[in-house]
Design a protein around this motif. Sequence first.
Motif, mmCIF file in Angstrom:
data_model
loop_
_atom_site.group_PDB
_atom_site.id
_atom_site.type_symbol
_atom_site.label_atom_id
_atom_site.label_comp_id
_atom_site.label_asym_id
_atom_site.label_seq_id
_atom_site.Cartn_x
_atom_site.Cartn_y
_atom_site.Cartn_z
ATOM 1 N N PHE A 1 0.844 -1.202 0.000
ATOM 2 C CA PHE A 1 0.000 0.000 0.000
ATOM 3 C C PHE A 1 0.874 1.245 0.000
ATOM 4 C CE2 PHE A 1 -2.149 3.379 2.460
ATOM 5 C CZ PHE A 1 -3.176 3.649 1.560
ATOM 6 N N PHE A 2 0.423 2.266 -0.753
ATOM 7 C CA PHE A 2 1.198 3.494 -0.912
ATOM 8 C C PHE A 2 0.286 4.713 -0.773
ATOM 9 C CE2 PHE A 2 3.102 0.055 -3.216
ATOM 10 C CZ PHE A 2 4.454 0.151 -2.915
ATOM 11 N N VAL A 3 0.807 5.756 -0.143
ATOM 12 C CA VAL A 3 0.069 7.010 -0.016
ATOM 13 C C VAL A 3 0.608 8.081 -0.961
ATOM 14 C CG1 VAL A 3 -0.673 6.596 2.358
ATOM 15 C CG2 VAL A 3 1.510 7.769 1.913
ATOM 16 N N ARG B 1 5.502 6.672 -5.603
ATOM 17 C CA ARG B 1 6.050 5.415 -5.078
ATOM 18 C C ARG B 1 5.220 4.215 -5.542
ATOM 19 N NH1 ARG B 1 8.181 6.649 1.133
ATOM 20 N NH2 ARG B 1 9.774 8.162 0.514
ATOM 21 N N PHE B 2 3.921 4.428 -5.636
ATOM 22 C CA PHE B 2 3.041 3.392 -6.186
ATOM 23 C C PHE B 2 3.438 3.085 -7.625
ATOM 24 C CE2 PHE B 2 -1.013 2.683 -8.569
ATOM 25 C CZ PHE B 2 -1.329 1.426 -8.068
ATOM 26 N N ASP B 3 3.649 4.125 -8.416
ATOM 27 C CA ASP B 3 4.051 3.981 -9.811
ATOM 28 C C ASP B 3 5.382 3.229 -9.911
ATOM 29 O OD1 ASP B 3 4.105 4.410 -12.620
ATOM 30 O OD2 ASP B 3 5.346 6.194 -12.331
ATOM 31 N N LYS C 1 8.497 -1.831 -10.825
ATOM 32 C CA LYS C 1 9.369 -2.874 -10.258
ATOM 33 C C LYS C 1 8.766 -4.260 -10.476
ATOM 34 C CE LYS C 1 11.430 -4.304 -5.833
ATOM 35 N NZ LYS C 1 11.528 -3.975 -4.390
ATOM 36 N N LEU C 2 7.448 -4.373 -10.289
ATOM 37 C CA LEU C 2 6.785 -5.656 -10.523
ATOM 38 C C LEU C 2 6.995 -6.111 -11.962
ATOM 39 C CD1 LEU C 2 3.361 -5.142 -8.687
ATOM 40 C CD2 LEU C 2 5.313 -6.495 -7.908
ATOM 41 N N LYS C 3 6.862 -5.171 -12.874
ATOM 42 C CA LYS C 3 7.039 -5.488 -14.294
ATOM 43 C C LYS C 3 8.444 -6.001 -14.561
ATOM 44 C CE LYS C 3 6.901 -3.303 -18.869
ATOM 45 N NZ LYS C 3 6.632 -2.031 -19.604
ATOM 46 N N ARG C 4 9.439 -5.326 -14.001
ATOM 47 C CA ARG C 4 10.828 -5.709 -14.249
ATOM 48 C C ARG C 4 11.194 -7.029 -13.560
ATOM 49 N NH1 ARG C 4 13.406 -2.014 -17.046
ATOM 50 N NH2 ARG C 4 12.515 0.094 -17.161
#
Length: 322
Positions: free
Chosen positions: A50-52, A56-58, A63-66
């Motif tokens: 979770f991100f506010v 950082r969410f982006d 990172k998940l993609k890489r």
Amino acid sequence: MKNFALVGAAGYIAPRHMKAIKETNNQLVAAYDPYDGVGIMDSFFPNADFFVEFERFDRHIEKLKRNNTPLDFVSVCSPNYLHDSHIRFGLRRDADVICEKPIVLNPWNIDALEDVEKESKGNIYTILQLRHHPSIVALKQKVEEGDPDKIYDIDLSYLTSRGHWYYTSWKGDVSKSGGIATNIGVHFYDMLTWVFGPVISNTVHIHTHDRAAGYLELEKARVRWFLSINYDTIPEAIKAKGMRTYRSITVDGQEIEFSGGFTDLHTVSYQHIINGTGYRIGDTRQAIEIVHDIRNKEAIGLTGDYHPLAKGELAKHPFSRD
């Protein structure tokens, strides 16, 4: 199992999306909201990141993609005026996007997003849950199988009380929410045009910060509608029951019962989307055009065929254009 990211995790409607993701046996891997009161996530996906801060969410999604973790869907539950931007974010990440209604505030936003969609790997879907409600499906079937020349008389009433917080929030800002007809009425207009056909004429009788009333002539229906977020407009018989919401649709004087089953319709919508049969952004155009026209029309006052609940309201609250 599909991987989901959620934009707007702290909003009113977000738990229905979390529930739908879980009940369709999929996984929420990341969520974002500038407000951190999202303990509801523990009931569905306690391990989701979770991100506010959107940046950082982006970065996390990148990172998940890489790391070869696919992102299949981005669910958008953010304030109305941000939908356009967040849909584009999902498409840029090569994900399909599921966006709450209203999908956008203006018809030309649909045109622009459809162009981006064509250039992307993903598709844009939306939640039009009333199209899945058994009572509404039965009504549509009745109309389609009935007299092709019949014009139905419809009264739509939706009164849902809101406190002072509403006017401080983005929902009370017309530039961000689209106003009352967009905020609480758009799914009803979608349902009515889905059942009774396209708009012939659109008249607005009252349009203020807390109520709106008008008349829609559709291909197969004459619709008087009244929307309000002011408790004082609720019929006394409903107040006497301790209720703060009144929802009614009558067709030729007969009540259509559709009060139950709402909480499960997001799951039904998600299942259709995941199966490839969900509603696309183009399916929303008629309703978006209706609310845009309501927002920009001059209210004419109580003349012509207006909704019974609108009677007497002008003396207390002079109509104005949002």
